[in-house]
Write a protein that holds these residues in place. Structure first.
Motif, PDB file in Angstrom:
ATOM      1  N   THR A 293     -90.687  32.542  -2.122  1.00  0.00           N
ATOM      2  CA  THR A 293     -89.476  32.657  -1.622  1.00  0.00           C
ATOM      3  C   THR A 293     -88.996  34.086  -1.333  1.00  0.00           C
ATOM      4  N   SER A 294     -89.133  34.914  -2.362  1.00  0.00           N
ATOM      5  CA  SER A 294     -88.846  36.313  -2.073  1.00  0.00           C
ATOM      6  C   SER A 294     -89.653  36.971  -1.133  1.00  0.00           C
ATOM      7  N   GLN A 295     -91.192  36.857  -1.191  1.00  0.00           N
ATOM      8  CA  GLN A 295     -91.593  37.317  -0.245  1.00  0.00           C
ATOM      9  C   GLN A 295     -91.482  37.153   1.248  1.00  0.00           C
TER      10      GLN A 295
ATOM     11  N   ILE B  57     -82.322  33.252   7.101  1.00  0.00           N
ATOM     12  CA  ILE B  57     -83.286  33.596   6.329  1.00  0.00           C
ATOM     13  C   ILE B  57     -83.039  32.695   5.070  1.00  0.00           C
ATOM     14  N   SER B  58     -82.072  32.921   4.469  1.00  0.00           N
ATOM     15  CA  SER B  58     -81.607  32.161   3.120  1.00  0.00           C
ATOM     16  C   SER B  58     -81.885  30.851   3.024  1.00  0.00           C
ATOM     17  N   TYR B  59     -81.141  30.067   4.033  1.00  0.00           N
ATOM     18  CA  TYR B  59     -81.316  28.955   3.902  1.00  0.00           C
ATOM     19  C   TYR B  59     -82.918  28.276   4.435  1.00  0.00           C
ATOM     20  N   SER B  60     -83.483  29.045   5.123  1.00  0.00           N
ATOM     21  CA  SER B  60     -84.904  28.465   5.627  1.00  0.00           C
ATOM     22  C   SER B  60     -85.660  28.387   4.553  1.00  0.00           C
ATOM     23  N   VAL B  61     -85.598  29.570   3.533  1.00  0.00           N
ATOM     24  CA  VAL B  61     -86.569  29.433   2.381  1.00  0.00           C
ATOM     25  C   VAL B  61     -85.968  28.820   1.188  1.00  0.00           C
ATOM     26  N   HIS B  62     -84.684  29.047   0.926  1.00  0.00           N
ATOM     27  CA  HIS B  62     -84.167  28.368  -0.203  1.00  0.00           C
ATOM     28  C   HIS B  62     -84.264  26.784  -0.146  1.00  0.00           C
ATOM     29  N   ASP B  63     -83.801  26.381   1.126  1.00  0.00           N
ATOM     30  CA  ASP B  63     -83.768  24.844   1.154  1.00  0.00           C
ATOM     31  C   ASP B  63     -85.182  24.269   0.886  1.00  0.00           C
ATOM     32  N   VAL B  64     -86.364  24.844   1.027  1.00  0.00           N
ATOM     33  CA  VAL B  64     -87.535  24.436   1.165  1.00  0.00           C
ATOM     34  C   VAL B  64     -87.817  24.451  -0.443  1.00  0.00           C
ATOM     35  N   GLU B  65     -87.430  25.633  -0.896  1.00  0.00           N
ATOM     36  CA  GLU B  65     -87.771  25.678  -2.581  1.00  0.00           C
ATOM     37  C   GLU B  65     -86.934  24.622  -3.159  1.00  0.00           C
ATOM     38  N   ASP B  66     -85.562  24.201  -2.775  1.00  0.00           N
ATOM     39  CA  ASP B  66     -84.948  23.186  -3.478  1.00  0.00           C
ATOM     40  C   ASP B  66     -85.724  21.858  -3.272  1.00  0.00           C
ATOM     41  N   ALA B  67     -86.033  21.789  -1.771  1.00  0.00           N
ATOM     42  CA  ALA B  67     -86.815  20.375  -1.695  1.00  0.00           C
ATOM     43  C   ALA B  67     -88.048  20.122  -2.405  1.00  0.00           C
ATOM     44  N   ILE B  68     -88.653  21.310  -2.629  1.00  0.00           N
ATOM     45  CA  ILE B  68     -90.013  21.084  -3.276  1.00  0.00           C
ATOM     46  C   ILE B  68     -89.855  20.705  -4.772  1.00  0.00           C
ATOM     47  N   VAL B  69     -88.697  21.403  -5.474  1.00  0.00           N
ATOM     48  CA  VAL B  69     -88.640  21.189  -6.837  1.00  0.00           C
ATOM     49  C   VAL B  69     -88.001  19.809  -6.887  1.00  0.00           C
ATOM     50  N   ALA B  70     -87.269  19.509  -6.148  1.00  0.00           N
ATOM     51  CA  ALA B  70     -86.484  17.956  -6.321  1.00  0.00           C
ATOM     52  C   ALA B  70     -87.626  16.977  -5.841  1.00  0.00           C
ATOM     53  N   GLY B  71     -88.906  17.160  -5.420  1.00  0.00           N
ATOM     54  CA  GLY B  71     -89.889  16.288  -5.140  1.00  0.00           C
ATOM     55  C   GLY B  71     -89.982  15.599  -3.899  1.00  0.00           C
TER      56      GLY B  71
ATOM     57  N   ALA C 179     -92.687  30.019 -11.021  1.00  0.00           N
ATOM     58  CA  ALA C 179     -93.056  31.468 -10.790  1.00  0.00           C
ATOM     59  C   ALA C 179     -93.513  31.690  -9.153  1.00  0.00           C
ATOM     60  N   ALA C 180     -94.598  30.940  -9.025  1.00  0.00           N
ATOM     61  CA  ALA C 180     -95.322  31.183  -7.694  1.00  0.00           C
ATOM     62  C   ALA C 180     -94.335  30.647  -6.347  1.00  0.00           C
ATOM     63  N   LEU C 181     -93.628  29.514  -6.540  1.00  0.00           N
ATOM     64  CA  LEU C 181     -92.818  29.155  -5.935  1.00  0.00           C
ATOM     65  C   LEU C 181     -91.574  30.215  -5.482  1.00  0.00           C
ATOM     66  N   LYS C 182     -91.133  30.829  -6.524  1.00  0.00           N
ATOM     67  CA  LYS C 182     -89.988  31.698  -6.614  1.00  0.00           C
ATOM     68  C   LYS C 182     -90.705  33.200  -5.884  1.00  0.00           C
TER      69      LYS C 182
END
Length: 432
Positions: free
Chosen positions: A297-299, A219-233, A291-294
């Motif tokens: 991730t949380s939801q 669960i953690s890396y499925s959502v957090h890796d996506v978050e990282d990749a989006i923020v990294a462009g 904030a929306a991206l975070k």
């Protein structure tokens, strides 16, 4: 010893018995503290999760990932009745064995150590906990590692089998395994049964706490890796409306995570996530979009955990689920949604063409270091690994000491060792 509901005295046993301690802490709380204070955990702060830790101030490292897995796993496990400290210890430990450069470094070390049984990050984790990260010694002078309890060690065993005994899935033997041949004595001890109840784990059966850790990791890396990749462009979620981009994600999801599942089913999993209120089609770096991206991730973490809790309770009722008295159930739709999220990061980060030369260079660094350290004996090994090299009975044992040394390095230290030892350049402190 303070009693812990759902666990027997047998579960609290340590490979090397320790005198009773007058303490306000349970034995499981002490396990967590031992891992939290270990040098192996600290080194994860400079090891690659998906993107190299020195490339961006925002991206997650193996350490921050492990802390997030522990937070998710602790709450998920406690809800089901597991001791939260046993789950927390397993989650903090689950990536300790990963070498520099993430899975790319793992593959390189596996090929280089094929003659001695290979390398696997999960098997290396058990080796660290029971041998390399020393707190206690055995009667014969050998290291007992951190000497964790049976319950905590078993919870950290994500793949409780050797490489030859790995199960067959989808017609292929899985590449993952959790113990090297030379570490079988401690493995057999921790898997020897469940005390007075007489329950014994079946071959390859993971305990409830390990299942919770495994799901928390997914669960953690499925959502957090996506978050990282989006923020990294690397990509935007609105790209999933484009048939070519959607097809790419579906292909990688099927190839890497859901073999045998058809495209329509994977697309439907993506569709369910897209239909949520939390889905963020585009993020522009503003506070509002971040904030929306975070929140997404949380939801999504809550969505996946809640689905597993509800399905598990529907099967096993409300009794506390510990060790081998239950099984964590993840609904198929939830499993597909998690896999689709992992497929997003795979499609746009791990398999991007621009990263292939970097991966090749990383493999060269690992190979050069293993070759040099093998040729030079104990000359450059750190004292602990040099002692293992001297104590080894044969060339295989000496190679394992070299592999242990290289696996312990962070990304930055591997690059620095290569620059100074292989390329012959003088040591350079980049900070001054």
């Amino acid at each position: 010893m303070r009693a812990v509901p759902g666990y027997e005295a047998y579960d609290h046993e340590r490979w090397v018995p320790e005198p009773p301690k007058k303490s306000y802490r349970t034995s499981f709380e002490r396990d967590r503290a031992r891992v939290l204070h270990s040098s192996a955990l600290r080194r994860l702060g400079a090891k690659t999760q998906v993107v190299a830790p020195y490339s961006d101030d925002f991206v997650r490292t193996r350490l921050t990932h492990s802390l997030e897995v522990a937070q998710v796993g602790r709450e998920l496990g406690a809800t089901l009745g597991c001791d939260p400290d046993v789950v927390d210890t397993a989650c903090l430990s689950h990536d300790l064995g990963h070498p520099p450069f993430g899975h790319n470094g793992e593959k390189a070390l596996d090929a280089l150590s094929a003659s001695i049984g290979g390398f696997e990050g999960n098997a290396q984790t058990l080796r660290l906990l029971t041998r390399l990260e020393t707190k206690t010694f055995r009667h014969n002078g050998g290291s007992a590692g951190l000497n964790l309890t049976r319950a905590s060690l078993d919870a950290a065993c994500k793949y409780p089998w050797t490489r030859p005994d790995a199960p067959v899935k989808n017609g292929k033997q899985t590449k993952k395994f959790g113990v090297y041949a030379e570490d079988l004595p401690i493995f057999e001890w921790l898997r020897s049964g469940s005390g007075d109840t007489g329950a014994r784990p079946g071959p390859g059966q993971t305990c409830m706490e390990a299942q919770v850790m495994d799901l928390a990791d997914d669960i953690s890396y499925s959502v957090h890796d996506v978050e990282d990749a989006i923020v990294a462009g690397r990509f935007q979620l609105r790209w999933m409306q484009d048939p070519d981009h959607r097809g790419r994600v579906i292909e990688y999801t099927r190839r890497w995570y859901l073999p045998g599942v058809d495209d329509a089913t994977i697309s439907a999993a993506l569709g369910r996530l897209e239909a949520t209120e939390e889905w963020v089609p585009a993020a522009n770096g503003s506070r509002r979009s971040m904030a929306a991206l975070k929140d997404m991730t949380s939801q999504f973490i809550g969505r996946f955990c809640s689905a597993a809790i509800e399905a598990t309770r529907a099967e096993f009722g409300r009794d506390p689920l510990t060790r081998f008295n239950g099984r964590l159930i993840v609904p198929e739709e939830t499993d597909h949604e998690i896999a689709a999220m992992k497929g997003l990061a795979t499609a746009y980060v791990m398999t991007s063409d621009e990263r292939q030369p970097i991966y090749q260079r990383q493999r060269e660094i690992i190979g050069d270091l293993v070759d040099l350290l093998t040729e030079t004996g104990d000359q450059y090994l750190e004292p602990m690994f040099a002692a293992d090299w001297h104590d080894a009975r044969d060339d295989g044992g000496r190679l394992r000491a070299v592999i242990d040394q290289v696996a312990s390095l962070t990304d930055a230290s591997a690059i620095e060792w290569h620059r100074t030892l292989v390329q012959g350049e003088p040591f350079r402190n980049e900070l001054f």
